[in-house]
Write a protein that holds these residues in place. Sequence first.
Motif, PDB file in Angstrom:
ATOM      1  N   LEU A 240     -15.771 -13.053 -16.196  1.00  0.00           N
ATOM      2  CA  LEU A 240     -14.355 -12.759 -15.990  1.00  0.00           C
ATOM      3  C   LEU A 240     -13.472 -13.572 -15.124  1.00  0.00           C
ATOM      4  N   PRO A 241     -12.301 -14.202 -15.385  1.00  0.00           N
ATOM      5  CA  PRO A 241     -11.595 -15.210 -14.505  1.00  0.00           C
ATOM      6  C   PRO A 241     -11.561 -14.264 -12.899  1.00  0.00           C
ATOM      7  N   LYS A 242     -11.680 -15.616 -12.118  1.00  0.00           N
ATOM      8  CA  LYS A 242     -11.473 -14.978 -10.689  1.00  0.00           C
ATOM      9  C   LYS A 242     -10.048 -14.465 -10.501  1.00  0.00           C
ATOM     10  N   LYS A 243      -9.123 -15.157 -10.914  1.00  0.00           N
ATOM     11  CA  LYS A 243      -7.980 -14.575 -10.945  1.00  0.00           C
ATOM     12  C   LYS A 243      -7.732 -13.441 -11.761  1.00  0.00           C
ATOM     13  N   TYR A 244      -7.782 -12.266 -11.420  1.00  0.00           N
ATOM     14  CA  TYR A 244      -7.972 -11.112 -12.165  1.00  0.00           C
ATOM     15  C   TYR A 244      -6.578 -10.768 -12.731  1.00  0.00           C
ATOM     16  N   ASN A 245      -5.554 -11.234 -12.037  1.00  0.00           N
ATOM     17  CA  ASN A 245      -4.182 -10.654 -12.801  1.00  0.00           C
ATOM     18  C   ASN A 245      -3.687 -11.813 -13.802  1.00  0.00           C
ATOM     19  N   LYS A 246      -4.737 -12.698 -14.152  1.00  0.00           N
ATOM     20  CA  LYS A 246      -4.361 -13.613 -15.467  1.00  0.00           C
ATOM     21  C   LYS A 246      -4.784 -12.640 -16.702  1.00  0.00           C
ATOM     22  N   TYR A 247      -5.464 -11.821 -16.581  1.00  0.00           N
ATOM     23  CA  TYR A 247      -6.136 -11.195 -17.992  1.00  0.00           C
ATOM     24  C   TYR A 247      -5.888  -9.349 -17.835  1.00  0.00           C
ATOM     25  N   SER A 248      -5.505  -9.074 -16.807  1.00  0.00           N
ATOM     26  CA  SER A 248      -5.560  -7.598 -16.435  1.00  0.00           C
ATOM     27  C   SER A 248      -4.536  -7.269 -15.361  1.00  0.00           C
ATOM     28  N   VAL A 249      -4.353  -6.010 -15.253  1.00  0.00           N
ATOM     29  CA  VAL A 249      -3.307  -5.329 -14.493  1.00  0.00           C
ATOM     30  C   VAL A 249      -4.184  -4.267 -13.674  1.00  0.00           C
ATOM     31  N   PHE A 250      -3.668  -4.227 -12.306  1.00  0.00           N
ATOM     32  CA  PHE A 250      -4.557  -3.468 -11.342  1.00  0.00           C
ATOM     33  C   PHE A 250      -3.514  -2.463 -10.605  1.00  0.00           C
ATOM     34  N   ILE A 251      -3.780  -1.252 -10.760  1.00  0.00           N
ATOM     35  CA  ILE A 251      -3.162   0.029 -10.207  1.00  0.00           C
ATOM     36  C   ILE A 251      -4.095   0.541  -9.422  1.00  0.00           C
ATOM     37  N   PRO A 252      -4.071   0.773  -7.866  1.00  0.00           N
ATOM     38  CA  PRO A 252      -4.852   1.340  -7.250  1.00  0.00           C
ATOM     39  C   PRO A 252      -4.763   2.887  -7.530  1.00  0.00           C
ATOM     40  N   ALA A 253      -6.260   3.439  -7.584  1.00  0.00           N
ATOM     41  CA  ALA A 253      -6.431   4.688  -8.361  1.00  0.00           C
ATOM     42  C   ALA A 253      -5.896   5.769  -7.288  1.00  0.00           C
ATOM     43  N   TYR A 254      -5.816   5.561  -5.951  1.00  0.00           N
ATOM     44  CA  TYR A 254      -5.272   6.572  -4.974  1.00  0.00           C
ATOM     45  C   TYR A 254      -3.807   6.759  -5.163  1.00  0.00           C
ATOM     46  N   LYS A 255      -3.094   5.769  -5.646  1.00  0.00           N
ATOM     47  CA  LYS A 255      -1.711   5.951  -5.963  1.00  0.00           C
ATOM     48  C   LYS A 255      -1.406   6.721  -7.305  1.00  0.00           C
ATOM     49  N   VAL A 256      -2.305   6.876  -8.267  1.00  0.00           N
ATOM     50  CA  VAL A 256      -2.060   7.811  -9.141  1.00  0.00           C
ATOM     51  C   VAL A 256      -2.423   8.909  -8.921  1.00  0.00           C
ATOM     52  N   LYS A 257      -3.430   9.220  -8.136  1.00  0.00           N
ATOM     53  CA  LYS A 257      -3.955  10.304  -7.616  1.00  0.00           C
ATOM     54  C   LYS A 257      -2.891  10.925  -6.763  1.00  0.00           C
ATOM     55  N   ASN A 258      -2.244  10.363  -5.965  1.00  0.00           N
ATOM     56  CA  ASN A 258      -1.168  11.079  -5.167  1.00  0.00           C
ATOM     57  C   ASN A 258       0.147  11.154  -5.718  1.00  0.00           C
ATOM     58  N   GLY A 259       0.254  10.670  -6.988  1.00  0.00           N
ATOM     59  CA  GLY A 259       1.587  10.589  -7.696  1.00  0.00           C
ATOM     60  C   GLY A 259       2.511   9.676  -7.513  1.00  0.00           C
ATOM     61  N   SER A 260       2.231   8.717  -6.529  1.00  0.00           N
ATOM     62  CA  SER A 260       3.282   7.887  -5.956  1.00  0.00           C
ATOM     63  C   SER A 260       3.443   6.767  -6.766  1.00  0.00           C
ATOM     64  N   ILE A 261       2.769   6.607  -7.933  1.00  0.00           N
ATOM     65  CA  ILE A 261       3.022   5.490  -8.989  1.00  0.00           C
ATOM     66  C   ILE A 261       3.125   5.822 -10.186  1.00  0.00           C
ATOM     67  N   SER A 262       4.050   5.459 -11.119  1.00  0.00           N
ATOM     68  CA  SER A 262       3.935   5.801 -12.518  1.00  0.00           C
ATOM     69  C   SER A 262       3.411   4.603 -13.256  1.00  0.00           C
ATOM     70  N   ILE A 263       2.421   4.825 -14.422  1.00  0.00           N
ATOM     71  CA  ILE A 263       1.647   4.021 -14.932  1.00  0.00           C
ATOM     72  C   ILE A 263       2.826   3.297 -15.972  1.00  0.00           C
ATOM     73  N   ASN A 264       3.620   4.137 -16.748  1.00  0.00           N
ATOM     74  CA  ASN A 264       4.656   3.789 -17.373  1.00  0.00           C
ATOM     75  C   ASN A 264       5.382   2.844 -17.215  1.00  0.00           C
ATOM     76  N   GLU A 265       6.155   3.259 -15.993  1.00  0.00           N
ATOM     77  CA  GLU A 265       7.081   2.092 -15.263  1.00  0.00           C
ATOM     78  C   GLU A 265       6.363   1.068 -14.745  1.00  0.00           C
ATOM     79  N   THR A 266       5.326   1.060 -14.214  1.00  0.00           N
ATOM     80  CA  THR A 266       4.611  -0.258 -13.801  1.00  0.00           C
ATOM     81  C   THR A 266       4.551  -1.128 -15.012  1.00  0.00           C
ATOM     82  N   LEU A 267       4.032  -0.546 -16.138  1.00  0.00           N
ATOM     83  CA  LEU A 267       3.738  -1.425 -17.126  1.00  0.00           C
ATOM     84  C   LEU A 267       4.867  -2.074 -18.037  1.00  0.00           C
TER      85      LEU A 267
END
Length: 356
Positions: A240-267
């Motif tokens: 996989l490419p070293k520059k991971y944001n070229k082919y993927s999105v990263f959302i920290p799990a703890y932000k999903v866990k504590n409800g501080s981030i919306s997957i829908n809005e992020t994407l």
Amino acid sequence: MNQYDCLTDDSSLASAIFVPSYCGLDLGRYLWDYNASFRDSLSLDLVKWLARQPEWKRMFGRDHFFVAGRIAWDFRRQIDNDNGWGSVLMSLPESMNMTMLTIESNSWSNEFAIPYPTHFHPSSDSEVLQWQDRIRKQKRKYLFSFAGAPRPVLQDSIRGQIIDQCLASGRLCKLLDCESGPNKCDNPVEVLKVFMDSIFCLQPPGDSYTRRSTFDSIVAGCIPVFFHPGSAYAQYLWYLPKKYNKYSVFIPAYKVKNGSISINETLLQVCEDRMMDMREEVIKLIPKIIYADPRSKLKTTEDAFDIAVKRVLERVEKVRTEIKEGKDPGIGFAEGNSWKLKMSEAGIEEDWDHFF
């Protein structure tokens, strides 16, 4: 391996030696309801036999490699009694001198992650090109999808929240429920259909950091969304490419866990141009992460098998050079690295050690 072009019957001429031991199948028989000595017996027999062979004495096993069809965690039992999980295969002194290829590695420097097998095994370059062209033109009706089941017994699992957010997103998200009713997740046609209809595919950890679904989504041209760096970035360093944001999105799990981030809005914030660029990067990855039909050979590209063998040969040659130069080949060969060090070697500068 038997179909590989560069085999020799004369081990004295071999650049590297493949150990055809099916460690995962061996261990799988004894993981539950068996004591530690049962789980360790064939591993101990294996290394004792190897150490007696003339081939071993040439480099004391540092030119030997094997493939284990389970995650590396299963082969490094932490507790030396019947209550500990897995076997001690990779903790044995002889194993420390070998290279292990497996679907998910630990942070040790003699373990390397290789892609999970998908259901796509092309027999020619044209089949790969035709597939890439097909998914490049694919119309996608969902913003994101998730194929999986919750893990309620795992305290840190975010799968429950992911499922909730998917269901709350209405038509933007497609859920392939792997828990209730007939398990469609075991049907590659069902899985690929969902992923081919989706722009993004959510890839949270399951029982371990990685999952085959990541590679199913890449084959389908679906941009993977990771929630833990151990799911891909710290694993598949050869693929996989070293520059991971070229082919993927990263959302920290703890932000999903504590409800501080919306997957829908992020994407939804990913612009059209960037999304198209990311999908093209994913499509370019397909030849590297699939295993071609072993009865044939791709001519213009390297598949996952080719890359693994090439990198093992490079690793062995490096050790051979160190020996010729009078250096200690054991330094750095099987170090219990921190994940931070392993990721830095992959060119990833973020300090994600706390995730582990």
